[in-house]
Design a protein around this motif. Structure first.
Motif, PDB file in Angstrom:
ATOM      1  N   SER A   6       4.019  13.417 -12.824  1.00 18.85           N
ATOM      2  CA  SER A   6       4.559  12.658 -13.959  1.00 18.85           C
ATOM      3  C   SER A   6       5.728  13.414 -14.587  1.00 18.85           C
ATOM      4  O   SER A   6       5.721  14.646 -14.677  1.00 18.85           O
ATOM      5  CB  SER A   6       3.467  12.375 -14.999  1.00 18.85           C
ATOM      6  N   ILE A   7       6.722  12.626 -14.996  1.00 21.15           N
ATOM      7  CA  ILE A   7       7.931  13.206 -15.599  1.00 21.15           C
ATOM      8  C   ILE A   7       8.216  12.439 -16.885  1.00 21.15           C
ATOM      9  O   ILE A   7       8.262  11.202 -16.886  1.00 21.15           O
ATOM     10  CB  ILE A   7       9.139  13.066 -14.638  1.00 21.15           C
ATOM     11  N   CYS A   8       8.408  13.187 -17.965  1.00 22.18           N
ATOM     12  CA  CYS A   8       8.675  12.552 -19.246  1.00 22.18           C
ATOM     13  C   CYS A   8      10.138  12.728 -19.625  1.00 22.18           C
ATOM     14  O   CYS A   8      10.680  13.829 -19.559  1.00 22.18           O
ATOM     15  CB  CYS A   8       7.780  13.178 -20.323  1.00 22.18           C
ATOM     16  N   LEU A  16       5.619  10.559 -27.801  1.00 27.05           N
ATOM     17  CA  LEU A  16       4.628   9.513 -27.520  1.00 27.05           C
ATOM     18  C   LEU A  16       4.533   9.265 -26.015  1.00 27.05           C
ATOM     19  O   LEU A  16       3.455   8.998 -25.486  1.00 27.05           O
ATOM     20  CB  LEU A  16       5.029   8.199 -28.209  1.00 27.05           C
ATOM     21  N   ASN A  17       5.680   9.344 -25.344  1.00 29.42           N
ATOM     22  CA  ASN A  17       5.681   9.143 -23.888  1.00 29.42           C
ATOM     23  C   ASN A  17       4.844  10.220 -23.197  1.00 29.42           C
ATOM     24  O   ASN A  17       4.080   9.931 -22.276  1.00 29.42           O
ATOM     25  CB  ASN A  17       7.118   9.143 -23.351  1.00 29.42           C
ATOM     26  N   LEU A  75       5.769   9.315 -11.417  1.00 28.42           N
ATOM     27  CA  LEU A  75       5.469   8.421 -12.529  1.00 28.42           C
ATOM     28  C   LEU A  75       6.396   8.855 -13.663  1.00 28.42           C
ATOM     29  O   LEU A  75       6.367  10.022 -14.065  1.00 28.42           O
ATOM     30  CB  LEU A  75       4.010   8.649 -12.925  1.00 28.42           C
ATOM     31  N   ILE A  76       7.219   7.948 -14.136  1.00 28.44           N
ATOM     32  CA  ILE A  76       8.201   8.334 -15.157  1.00 28.44           C
ATOM     33  C   ILE A  76       7.977   7.525 -16.426  1.00 28.44           C
ATOM     34  O   ILE A  76       7.790   6.303 -16.377  1.00 28.44           O
ATOM     35  CB  ILE A  76       9.642   8.116 -14.630  1.00 28.44           C
ATOM     36  N   ALA A  77       7.982   8.226 -17.562  1.00 29.83           N
ATOM     37  CA  ALA A  77       7.919   7.567 -18.874  1.00 29.83           C
ATOM     38  C   ALA A  77       9.060   8.121 -19.706  1.00 29.83           C
ATOM     39  O   ALA A  77       9.249   9.333 -19.760  1.00 29.83           O
ATOM     40  CB  ALA A  77       6.593   7.863 -19.566  1.00 29.83           C
ATOM     41  N   SER A  78       9.808   7.234 -20.331  1.00 28.85           N
ATOM     42  CA  SER A  78      10.967   7.730 -21.077  1.00 28.85           C
ATOM     43  C   SER A  78      11.255   6.890 -22.317  1.00 28.85           C
ATOM     44  O   SER A  78      11.101   5.677 -22.299  1.00 28.85           O
ATOM     45  CB  SER A  78      12.210   7.693 -20.167  1.00 28.85           C
ATOM     46  N   VAL A 110       6.107   3.952 -16.532  1.00 33.69           N
ATOM     47  CA  VAL A 110       5.254   3.560 -17.642  1.00 33.69           C
ATOM     48  C   VAL A 110       6.119   3.604 -18.898  1.00 33.69           C
ATOM     49  O   VAL A 110       7.146   4.293 -18.928  1.00 33.69           O
ATOM     50  CB  VAL A 110       3.999   4.462 -17.799  1.00 33.69           C
ATOM     51  N   HIS A 111       5.701   2.864 -19.911  1.00 34.56           N
ATOM     52  CA  HIS A 111       6.551   2.729 -21.089  1.00 34.56           C
ATOM     53  C   HIS A 111       5.677   2.733 -22.340  1.00 34.56           C
ATOM     54  O   HIS A 111       4.642   2.068 -22.372  1.00 34.56           O
ATOM     55  CB  HIS A 111       7.326   1.412 -20.964  1.00 34.56           C
TER      56      HIS A 111
END
Ligand SMILES: Cc1cc2nc3c(=O)[nH]c(=O)nc-3n(C[C@H](O)[C@H](O)[C@H](O)COP(=O)(O)O)c2cc1C
Length: 185
Positions: A6-8, A16-17, A75-78, A110-111
Protein backbone atom coordinates in the motif's frame (compact mmCIF):
# COMPACT_ATOMS: atom_id res chain seq x y z
CA UNK A 1 0.30 -15.77 -0.51
CA UNK A 2 -0.77 -12.59 -2.33
CA UNK A 3 1.35 -9.65 -1.15
CA UNK A 4 -0.06 -6.16 -1.62
CA UNK A 5 2.00 -3.02 -1.12
CA UNK A 6 0.00 0.00 0.00
CA UNK A 7 1.14 3.51 -0.87
CA UNK A 8 -0.33 6.67 0.59
CA UNK A 9 -0.25 9.95 -1.30
CA UNK A 10 -0.33 11.90 1.96
CA UNK A 11 2.73 12.05 4.19
CA UNK A 12 1.16 13.87 7.12
CA UNK A 13 1.04 12.05 10.42
CA UNK A 14 -2.74 12.21 10.88
CA UNK A 15 -3.53 11.28 7.29
CA UNK A 16 -7.03 9.89 6.83
CA UNK A 17 -5.85 8.00 3.75
CA UNK A 18 -3.09 6.34 5.78
CA UNK A 19 -5.54 5.49 8.57
CA UNK A 20 -7.83 3.84 6.04
CA UNK A 21 -4.89 1.91 4.59
CA UNK A 22 -3.93 0.82 8.13
CA UNK A 23 -7.43 -0.57 8.69
CA UNK A 24 -7.28 -2.32 5.31
CA UNK A 25 -3.96 -3.89 6.35
CA UNK A 26 -5.54 -5.08 9.58
CA UNK A 27 -8.56 -6.55 7.77
CA UNK A 28 -6.27 -8.32 5.27
CA UNK A 29 -4.73 -10.18 8.22
CA UNK A 30 -8.00 -12.09 8.61
CA UNK A 31 -8.18 -13.12 4.95
CA UNK A 32 -6.45 -16.35 4.10
CA UNK A 33 -3.53 -16.03 1.70
CA UNK A 34 -3.48 -12.23 1.78
CA UNK A 35 -0.98 -9.80 3.24
CA UNK A 36 -0.82 -6.00 2.98
CA UNK A 37 2.36 -4.09 3.74
CA UNK A 38 2.77 -0.35 3.78
CA UNK A 39 5.44 1.63 1.90
CA UNK A 40 6.21 4.78 3.82
CA UNK A 41 9.22 6.19 1.99
CA UNK A 42 7.55 8.57 -0.46
CA UNK A 43 8.77 11.71 1.32
CA UNK A 44 12.38 10.50 1.14
CA UNK A 45 12.44 10.02 -2.63
CA UNK A 46 14.45 12.67 -4.49
CA UNK A 47 12.70 14.64 -7.22
CA UNK A 48 12.62 12.60 -10.40
CA UNK A 49 15.44 13.39 -12.76
CA UNK A 50 16.04 11.44 -15.96
CA UNK A 51 19.77 12.01 -15.55
CA UNK A 52 19.63 9.89 -12.40
CA UNK A 53 18.16 6.80 -14.04
CA UNK A 54 20.22 3.66 -14.75
CA UNK A 55 23.54 3.37 -12.90
CA UNK A 56 22.94 6.61 -11.02
CA UNK A 57 19.55 5.66 -9.57
CA UNK A 58 19.46 6.90 -5.95
CA UNK A 59 19.36 4.18 -3.24
CA UNK A 60 15.97 5.29 -1.88
CA UNK A 61 14.53 4.87 -5.36
CA UNK A 62 16.09 1.41 -5.76
CA UNK A 63 14.58 0.44 -2.41
CA UNK A 64 11.17 1.69 -3.53
CA UNK A 65 11.41 -0.17 -6.86
CA UNK A 66 12.44 -3.37 -5.05
CA UNK A 67 9.39 -3.06 -2.76
CA UNK A 68 7.16 -2.64 -5.82
CA UNK A 69 8.82 -5.57 -7.58
CA UNK A 70 8.44 -7.94 -4.65
CA UNK A 71 4.74 -7.14 -4.28
CA UNK A 72 2.00 -8.88 -6.26
CA UNK A 73 -0.08 -5.72 -6.49
CA UNK A 74 -0.26 -2.11 -5.38
CA UNK A 75 -2.97 -0.35 -3.44
CA UNK A 76 -2.93 3.44 -3.60
CA UNK A 77 -4.88 5.94 -1.49
CA UNK A 78 -4.37 9.64 -1.99
CA UNK A 79 -5.85 13.00 -1.12
CA UNK A 80 -6.51 15.64 -3.77
CA UNK A 81 -4.27 18.71 -3.56
CA UNK A 82 -5.38 21.73 -5.59
CA UNK A 83 -7.51 19.52 -7.86
CA UNK A 84 -4.55 17.26 -8.62
CA UNK A 85 -2.33 14.31 -7.58
CA UNK A 86 -0.05 15.28 -4.66
CA UNK A 87 3.48 15.98 -5.92
CA UNK A 88 5.12 13.30 -3.76
CA UNK A 89 2.94 10.53 -5.15
CA UNK A 90 3.33 11.68 -8.75
CA UNK A 91 7.08 11.89 -8.19
CA UNK A 92 7.15 8.28 -6.93
CA UNK A 93 5.20 7.15 -10.01
CA UNK A 94 7.54 9.11 -12.29
CA UNK A 95 10.49 7.10 -10.96
CA UNK A 96 8.74 3.89 -12.02
CA UNK A 97 7.74 4.93 -15.51
CA UNK A 98 10.68 3.75 -17.56
CA UNK A 99 11.33 0.68 -15.42
CA UNK A 100 10.09 -2.90 -15.64
CA UNK A 101 8.57 -3.24 -12.15
CA UNK A 102 5.37 -1.32 -12.89
CA UNK A 103 4.41 -2.54 -16.37
CA UNK A 104 2.44 -5.67 -15.44
CA UNK A 105 1.72 -4.75 -11.84
CA UNK A 106 -1.92 -4.94 -10.74
CA UNK A 107 -2.96 -1.63 -9.18
CA UNK A 108 -6.20 -0.63 -7.45
CA UNK A 109 -7.31 2.56 -5.74
CA UNK A 110 -8.96 3.26 -2.44
CA UNK A 111 -10.33 6.66 -1.53
CA UNK A 112 -11.07 8.26 1.84
CA UNK A 113 -13.05 11.33 0.76
CA UNK A 114 -16.41 12.48 -0.63
CA UNK A 115 -14.48 14.76 -2.96
CA UNK A 116 -11.28 14.54 -4.97
CA UNK A 117 -12.72 13.51 -8.34
CA UNK A 118 -10.23 15.57 -10.34
CA UNK A 119 -7.34 13.83 -8.59
CA UNK A 120 -8.99 10.43 -9.11
CA UNK A 121 -9.48 11.05 -12.86
CA UNK A 122 -5.91 12.17 -13.26
CA UNK A 123 -4.48 9.33 -11.17
CA UNK A 124 -6.53 6.77 -13.12
CA UNK A 125 -5.15 8.13 -16.38
CA UNK A 126 -1.58 8.04 -15.06
CA UNK A 127 -1.89 4.51 -13.66
CA UNK A 128 -3.54 3.17 -16.80
CA UNK A 129 -0.60 4.63 -18.71
CA UNK A 130 2.11 3.05 -16.57
CA UNK A 131 0.52 -0.35 -15.89
CA UNK A 132 -1.44 -2.62 -18.17
CA UNK A 133 -3.03 -4.16 -15.06
CA UNK A 134 -4.42 -1.07 -13.36
CA UNK A 135 -8.06 -1.86 -12.64
CA UNK A 136 -10.64 0.91 -12.40
CA UNK A 137 -13.44 -1.53 -11.64
CA UNK A 138 -12.04 -2.63 -8.29
CA UNK A 139 -12.35 0.52 -6.23
CA UNK A 140 -13.14 1.20 -2.59
CA UNK A 141 -14.46 4.55 -1.35
CA UNK A 142 -14.93 5.06 2.38
CA UNK A 143 -15.64 8.78 2.72
CA UNK A 144 -14.22 9.97 6.02
CA UNK A 145 -15.02 13.37 7.53
CA UNK A 146 -11.83 15.29 8.21
CA UNK A 147 -11.64 15.43 11.99
CA UNK A 148 -9.23 14.65 14.80
CA UNK A 149 -11.69 12.08 16.12
CA UNK A 150 -11.22 9.75 13.14
CA UNK A 151 -8.99 6.89 14.20
CA UNK A 152 -8.29 3.41 12.90
CA UNK A 153 -10.55 2.21 15.73
CA UNK A 154 -13.46 4.45 14.73
CA UNK A 155 -13.15 3.38 11.08
CA UNK A 156 -13.02 -0.30 12.03
CA UNK A 157 -15.90 -0.18 14.50
CA UNK A 158 -18.27 0.67 11.65
CA UNK A 159 -19.44 -2.74 10.41
CA UNK A 160 -20.35 -1.42 6.99
CA UNK A 161 -16.80 -0.12 6.51
CA UNK A 162 -15.32 -3.48 7.46
CA UNK A 163 -17.70 -5.37 5.24
CA UNK A 164 -16.90 -3.09 2.26
CA UNK A 165 -13.16 -3.42 2.93
CA UNK A 166 -13.34 -7.22 3.12
CA UNK A 167 -15.37 -7.44 -0.07
CA UNK A 168 -12.90 -5.14 -1.84
CA UNK A 169 -9.88 -7.12 -0.61
CA UNK A 170 -11.30 -10.47 -1.69
CA UNK A 171 -12.14 -9.04 -5.12
CA UNK A 172 -8.66 -7.57 -5.51
CA UNK A 173 -6.94 -10.73 -4.24
CA UNK A 174 -8.82 -12.73 -6.85
CA UNK A 175 -7.94 -10.19 -9.59
CA UNK A 176 -4.26 -10.45 -8.68
CA UNK A 177 -4.38 -14.25 -8.62
CA UNK A 178 -6.00 -14.25 -12.09
CA UNK A 179 -3.38 -11.80 -13.36
CA UNK A 180 -0.63 -14.12 -12.10
CA UNK A 181 -2.10 -17.08 -14.01
CA UNK A 182 -3.88 -15.54 -17.02
CA UNK A 183 -4.82 -18.91 -18.54
CA UNK A 184 -7.13 -19.66 -15.59
CA UNK A 185 -10.56 -18.12 -16.25
C1 LIG B 1 -2.68 22.13 0.05
C2 LIG B 1 -4.01 21.43 0.08
C3 LIG B 1 -4.80 21.43 -1.05
C4 LIG B 1 -6.02 20.76 -1.04
N1 LIG B 1 -6.78 20.74 -2.17
C5 LIG B 1 -7.92 20.02 -2.19
C6 LIG B 1 -8.69 19.92 -3.39
O1 LIG B 1 -8.35 20.47 -4.43
N2 LIG B 1 -9.80 19.16 -3.36
C7 LIG B 1 -10.22 18.50 -2.22
O2 LIG B 1 -11.24 17.81 -2.25
N3 LIG B 1 -9.52 18.59 -1.07
C8 LIG B 1 -8.39 19.34 -1.04
N4 LIG B 1 -7.66 19.40 0.11
C9 LIG B 1 -8.14 18.70 1.29
C10 LIG B 1 -7.46 17.34 1.44
O3 LIG B 1 -7.71 16.53 0.32
C11 LIG B 1 -7.99 16.68 2.70
O4 LIG B 1 -7.56 17.46 3.80
C12 LIG B 1 -7.52 15.27 2.89
O5 LIG B 1 -8.13 14.72 4.02
C13 LIG B 1 -6.04 15.17 3.10
O6 LIG B 1 -5.70 13.80 3.07
P1 LIG B 1 -4.99 13.12 4.31
O7 LIG B 1 -5.96 13.22 5.48
O8 LIG B 1 -4.78 11.70 3.89
O9 LIG B 1 -3.73 13.87 4.58
C14 LIG B 1 -6.45 20.09 0.13
C15 LIG B 1 -5.63 20.11 1.27
C16 LIG B 1 -4.44 20.76 1.25
C17 LIG B 1 -3.56 20.76 2.47
Amino acid sequence: MVKILSICGSTREASLNQKLLNVIQECAGSISGLQVESYSGIAALPIFNQDLEGDKTPPQVLEFCAAVESSDGLLIASPEYVRAIPGGLKNAIDWLVSREEIVAKPIALVHASYRGNDMLSSLRLVLATVSERFTEEIFLCIPLQSSDTVTEGSIAENRQNVSQINEFLIQYQSYIARAASPTVS
